[in-house]
Design a protein around this motif. Structure first.
Motif, PDB file in Angstrom:
ATOM      1  N   PHE A  44       1.116   5.466   0.244  1.00  0.00           N
ATOM      2  CA  PHE A  44       0.492   6.760   0.540  1.00  0.00           C
ATOM      3  C   PHE A  44       1.330   7.820  -0.150  1.00  0.00           C
ATOM      4  CE2 PHE A  44      -0.565   3.860   3.922  1.00  0.00           C
ATOM      5  CZ  PHE A  44      -1.945   4.012   4.012  1.00  0.00           C
ATOM      6  N   LEU A  45       0.761   8.439  -1.156  1.00  0.00           N
ATOM      7  CA  LEU A  45       1.546   9.379  -1.959  1.00  0.00           C
ATOM      8  C   LEU A  45       0.974  10.779  -1.834  1.00  0.00           C
ATOM      9  CD1 LEU A  45       1.856   7.298  -5.264  1.00  0.00           C
ATOM     10  CD2 LEU A  45       3.228   7.134  -3.180  1.00  0.00           C
ATOM     11  N   TYR A 101       2.486  11.518  -6.022  1.00  0.00           N
ATOM     12  CA  TYR A 101       1.312  11.082  -6.785  1.00  0.00           C
ATOM     13  C   TYR A 101       1.431  11.581  -8.226  1.00  0.00           C
ATOM     14  CZ  TYR A 101      -3.533   9.825  -7.790  1.00  0.00           C
ATOM     15  OH  TYR A 101      -4.655   9.254  -8.324  1.00  0.00           O
ATOM     16  N   VAL A 155       1.239  -2.732  -6.216  1.00  0.00           N
ATOM     17  CA  VAL A 155       1.045  -1.582  -5.335  1.00  0.00           C
ATOM     18  C   VAL A 155      -0.348  -0.983  -5.491  1.00  0.00           C
ATOM     19  CG1 VAL A 155       2.094  -0.027  -7.029  1.00  0.00           C
ATOM     20  CG2 VAL A 155       2.072   0.631  -4.629  1.00  0.00           C
ATOM     21  N   ARG A 156      -0.915  -0.554  -4.359  1.00  0.00           N
ATOM     22  CA  ARG A 156      -2.222   0.124  -4.336  1.00  0.00           C
ATOM     23  C   ARG A 156      -2.008   1.494  -3.718  1.00  0.00           C
ATOM     24  NH1 ARG A 156      -2.507  -4.006  -6.658  1.00  0.00           N
ATOM     25  NH2 ARG A 156      -3.740  -5.841  -6.167  1.00  0.00           N
ATOM     26  N   VAL A 157      -2.422   2.512  -4.429  1.00  0.00           N
ATOM     27  CA  VAL A 157      -2.111   3.872  -3.991  1.00  0.00           C
ATOM     28  C   VAL A 157      -3.280   4.543  -3.272  1.00  0.00           C
ATOM     29  CG1 VAL A 157      -1.585   6.204  -4.837  1.00  0.00           C
ATOM     30  CG2 VAL A 157      -0.363   4.215  -5.764  1.00  0.00           C
ATOM     31  N   VAL A 158      -2.978   5.210  -2.187  1.00  0.00           N
ATOM     32  CA  VAL A 158      -3.938   6.124  -1.541  1.00  0.00           C
ATOM     33  C   VAL A 158      -3.370   7.530  -1.732  1.00  0.00           C
ATOM     34  CG1 VAL A 158      -5.098   6.805   0.589  1.00  0.00           C
ATOM     35  CG2 VAL A 158      -4.542   4.385   0.189  1.00  0.00           C
ATOM     36  N   ARG A 159      -4.189   8.388  -2.311  1.00  0.00           N
ATOM     37  CA  ARG A 159      -3.735   9.760  -2.566  1.00  0.00           C
ATOM     38  C   ARG A 159      -3.939  10.614  -1.316  1.00  0.00           C
ATOM     39  NH1 ARG A 159      -7.497  13.594  -6.094  1.00  0.00           N
ATOM     40  NH2 ARG A 159      -6.109  15.308  -6.689  1.00  0.00           N
ATOM     41  N   MET A 160      -2.856  11.182  -0.822  1.00  0.00           N
ATOM     42  CA  MET A 160      -2.931  12.049   0.349  1.00  0.00           C
ATOM     43  C   MET A 160      -2.591  13.470  -0.099  1.00  0.00           C
ATOM     44  SD  MET A 160      -3.536   9.775   2.719  1.00  0.00           S
ATOM     45  CE  MET A 160      -3.346  10.717   4.225  1.00  0.00           C
ATOM     46  N   MET A 161      -3.046  14.471   0.636  1.00  0.00           N
ATOM     47  CA  MET A 161      -2.654  15.820   0.246  1.00  0.00           C
ATOM     48  C   MET A 161      -1.176  16.044   0.527  1.00  0.00           C
ATOM     49  SD  MET A 161      -5.014  16.800  -1.368  1.00  0.00           S
ATOM     50  CE  MET A 161      -4.850  18.502  -1.839  1.00  0.00           C
ATOM     51  N   ILE A 180       0.869  -1.183   0.000  1.00  0.00           N
ATOM     52  CA  ILE A 180       0.000   0.000   0.000  1.00  0.00           C
ATOM     53  C   ILE A 180       0.895   1.219   0.000  1.00  0.00           C
ATOM     54  CG2 ILE A 180      -1.759   1.280   1.280  1.00  0.00           C
ATOM     55  CD1 ILE A 180      -2.910  -1.291   2.160  1.00  0.00           C
TER      56      ILE A 180
END
Ligand code: FAD
Ligand code: SF4
Ligand code: SF4
Ligand code: FES
Lengths: 581, 141
Positions: free
Chosen positions: B12-13, B19, B36-42, B10
């Motif tokens: 966190f980009l 990102y 890979v699995r992406v979570v978009r963070m600010m 996982i």
């Protein structure tokens, strides 16, 4: 949330961009079986008119209240789909996107693993969408005036444009005089127009303009507020003034490279060695040079030079090109030839970069006028009697040469001012690796900064000549006019918010906020968010020991729901064959 | 099982740098493994240690945090906070008996698509070497 989530999922083929790699039908079928999903569809181009119509019709027909679009990057089409659902009567923040193109189909081979990845990305987006709250974009009215910091040619030009458009402008200049560096010049390349004329025309207009308030010998000590409503505190003769402003333009200019940092050039040791900036002043005062027989110019002093200097181990010189020194040298060399036709004028250079309009012609003229260009980097300057000797390797001839001179002029580079760090902190600007203030985007947003409402003009952003400084100054003024003319600013809704039940008023969140967006309510003793200042970075949410502060669109619960969807690979073992809608 | 072992990552980009760099890897069609699995963070500074530790304890094989290079954080200092937290997160992970090299922190700018693709490729290789998370035993694959 009063209404229970009813999610519609839209999977885009993007022609074959996605569909050739990801089994979009399998993903659709997978999505259709996720909790809260009412309908899942796939379509050739979701962003096309028929694609958009599909979403809008479903919203009406199936009473959807959350939408997931699995397609290209949200950085591409999030605004598009937000607008689509808004037109269909939903709150634009009730959308989430799964990036199955840039971060999936374009970077992986066709096959089960890639399709499974797309499924999980959709699942994660559905989980988040289910928990999204409608948000209100807020509008704040603005103060229709501006502050310009620095009264060089850039600052003056920006101020004039804003003032001519009818806005009140305050120029804060820390020197006693306006004009900055250009006020010290004699003539300017590439036209040999007297600098005095240019600068004094600007100064006259600035000092007589009814909309311009000039504060010289003044400095900014503090900036608070946000785009549309800044408060700039200015100190002048120990007196403090608060200047309200809707926009700020930073035009603090540059300083020249200090050639003491290259001791081999003898600057400060031999009176015969001076900088191009000092030489401009010599021209202005005419009398100082008596019949020189030989004058040597050395280009790129402190620029395009990665030498590690004396003592502290820090690079003493700049890797970048200062852009103006080649032309400054050609200008001064021509003026010297004109005044002392019998003197030999030699220029040592690495390359001549005559890139601007009229520059190559100007440089050609310098050579035609008899200026001798020698390719080579001087290694040292020595004293010999009343004169100095420049030692260099002529890299075209491949031999050591010595040139005796009555005067050596060092074409010093342009570097960030010593006060840049302090100014950057004051206005919350970023700086690029070379130390100049950083624009929001090197190509598309060259005068904006990462701080909304703060703009850059002139040499504080990077070395430039007068023409480019003026262009940028005018661009900054027009960019600043956008919020000023509109009269209101939109504030992004994805800001932090407080759960007052949980907040203990401890202030830990406020301590980590880089944007001064948080302050304690004096009566309630609870933290309050200034939504116009908050940038939604999320630092506060991590600082709070009781999770009393959260950021909309990125709450703990929302992100955890995504994490759980992504961490649970088990659910994926379903072989999917069912038909897609 | 180890033959067919595919690490689950996982990531966190942060929206502004990594990102965008990952998007650039896409537009440049740079290939990397689909693990890979992406979570978009600010911002990387918004990555709660719980986001990182929870999935690892649930059996994910690795977590990547991607942020802007030091000095380039869109919010000025988020990534410095992340750097400090990263050290603490690895300590916590170690104390649970998991290998602390399952957490990666990388600074990848918006223009470093290549570096993003390489990072994922390296991370997958390194996690394959390390073997599946011991927390996965309960899971049947
Ligand atoms: C030797 C030399 C010769 C040149 N000759 C030419 C030429 O012939 N033709 C040409 O096109 N270009 C020439 N240039 C380039 C030219 O100097 C610049 O393009 C121009 O001066 C940039 O103007 P500016 O307003 O951005 O910066 P500056 O001229 O540096 O002005 C900045 C102003 O901001 C003020 N300031 C700084 N910090 C603060 C603060 N914190 N608060 C308040 N005020 C502040 C300063 O006092 C100054 O007045 C030359 C450059 C050099 C070094
Ligand atoms: S850190 Fe949390 S509890 Fe403390 S003031 Fe901020 S919101 Fe309130
Ligand atoms: S989200 Fe960032 S900018 Fe907004 S209040 Fe929290 S720390 Fe400050
Ligand atoms: S925005 Fe990229 S690390 Fe903060």
């Amino acid at each position: 949330m009063t209404n229970s989530p009813r999610v519609g999922v839209y999977i885009c083929h993007c022609g074959i961009n996605i569909a050739a790699t990801v089994d979009v039908h399998a993903v659709t079928d997978y999505a259709a079986r996720l909790p809260n999903v009412v309908i899942a569809r796939n379509y050739t181009y979701m962003c096309s008119d028929p694609g958009q119509a599909l979403i809008k019709n479903d919203i009406a027909e199936h009473n959807l209240n959350r939408i997931v679009v699995a397609s290209c990057s949200p950085r591409m089409h999030e605004p598009t789909f937000r607008a689509v659902i808004e037109e269909a009567g939903l709150n634009p923040y009730c959308l989430d996107m799964a990036n199955i193109r840039e971060q999936c189909s374009w970077v992986h081979p066709a096959g089960t693993m890639t399709t499974e990845k797309a499924m999980q990305l959709v699942e994660s987006a559905v989980a988040k969408a289910t928990r999204l709250e409608p948000l209100q974009t807020r509008q704040v009215s603005i103060t229709p005036s501006a502050v310009v910091v620095g009264g060089g040619i850039s600052g003056m030009q920006s101020a004039l444009d804003l003032a001519d458009a009818g806005f009140d402008v305050t120029i804060v200049e820390h020197a006693a005089q306006l004009g900055g560096h250009a006020a010290q010049f004699y003539k300017t390349f590439p036209t040999l127009e007297p600098a005095g004329l240019l600068v004094h025309e600007l100064i006259d207009r600035v000092t007589t303009h009814p909309h311009i308030n000039l504060m010289s010998e003044a400095e900014v000590t503090d900036v608070s507020g946000y785009v549309g409503n800044f408060n700039v505190r200015v100190k002048r003769n120990e007196e403090m003034t608060n200047v309200p402003a809707g926009a700020i333009i930073v035009a603090t200019g540059f300083e020249t490279f200090d050639p003491h940092r290259k001791p081999e050039l003898g600057y400060g040791k031999y009176p015969q060695v001076m900088t191009t900036l000092e030489f401009e002043q010599v021209f202005n005062r005419q009398s100082q040079i008596v019949n020189p027989k030989s004058i040597v110019f050395i280009q790129c002093v402190g620029s395009r030079d990665q030498a590690i200097g004396c003592g502290d181990g820090k690079p003493q010189t700049n890797a970048y090109c200062s852009r103006v020194c080649c032309m400054v040298t050609a200008k001064q060399a021509r003026l010297v030839r004109e005044q002392f036709p019998n003197a030999d004028v030699t220029v040592f250079y690495m390359d001549v970069r005559a890139f601007g309009k009229g520059f190559e012609e100007f440089y050609d003229q310098a050579r035609e006028d008899g200026v001798m260009y020698r390719r080579g980097n001087p290694s040292e300057i020595l004293k010999r009697g009343e004169r100095v000797v420049v030692r260099a390797e002529d890299t075209l001839l491949g031999e050591q040469v010595e040139v005796e001179a009555d005067l050596v002029v060092l074409a010093v580079g342009i570097k960030p001012r010593a006060n840049s760090e302090a100014v950057a902190q004051l206005f919350k600007l970023s700086r690029s690796g070379d130390g100049f203030f950083m624009e929001a985007h090197p190509k598309l947003r060259p005068v904006e900064t990462s701080m909304a409402g703060v703009f850059l003009a002139g040499c504080c952003q990077s070395p430039k000549d007068i023409a480019d400084s003026i262009s940028q100054a005018r661009a900054a003024a027009s960019a600043a006019m956008i919020p000023l003319m509109r009269g209101i600013v939109q504030v992004d809704a994805a800001t932090s918010y407080i759960d007052e039940e949980l907040c203990a008023g401890c202030g830990q969140c406020a301590a980590v906020c880089s944007f001064s967006a948080l302050s304690l309510h004096p009566v309630r003793g609870k933290m309050t968010v200034n939504a116009a200042l908050c940038q939604g970075c999320g630092s506060c949410a991590l600082a709070c020991p009781s999770k009393a502060i959260m950021v909309h669109q990125s709450t703990f619960e929302q992100v955890m729901s995504q994490v759980s969807a992504l961490a649970d690979w088990n659910r994926l073992s379903l072989p999917v064959e069912a038909e897609a809608v | 099982m180890t033959d067919s072992y595919e690490p689950r990552i996982i990531a966190f980009l942060c929206n502004w740098c990594t990102y965008t760099g990952a998007d650039l890897a896409g537009t440049s069609r740079l290939q990397y493994p689909p693990n890979v699995r992406v979570v978009r963070m600010m911002c990387s500074g918004a990555v709660d240690p719980v986001y990182v530790l929870k999935p690892l304890l649930d059996g994910a094989d690795g977590v990547l945090i991607g942020g802007c290079h030091p000095g380039d954080c869109h919010y000025q200092t988020g990534n410095y906070k992340t750097r400090r937290r990263y050290v603490a997160m690895r300590e916590i992970l170690k104390s649970t008996g998991l290998d602390d090299t399952r957490i990666w922190l990388r600074w990848i700018s918006a223009s470093e698509g290549q570096r993003f693709a390489e990072t994922i490729t390296e991370m997958v290789a390194s996690l394959k070497e390390l073997g599946p998370s011991p927390m996965r035993v309960a899971w049947a694959v």
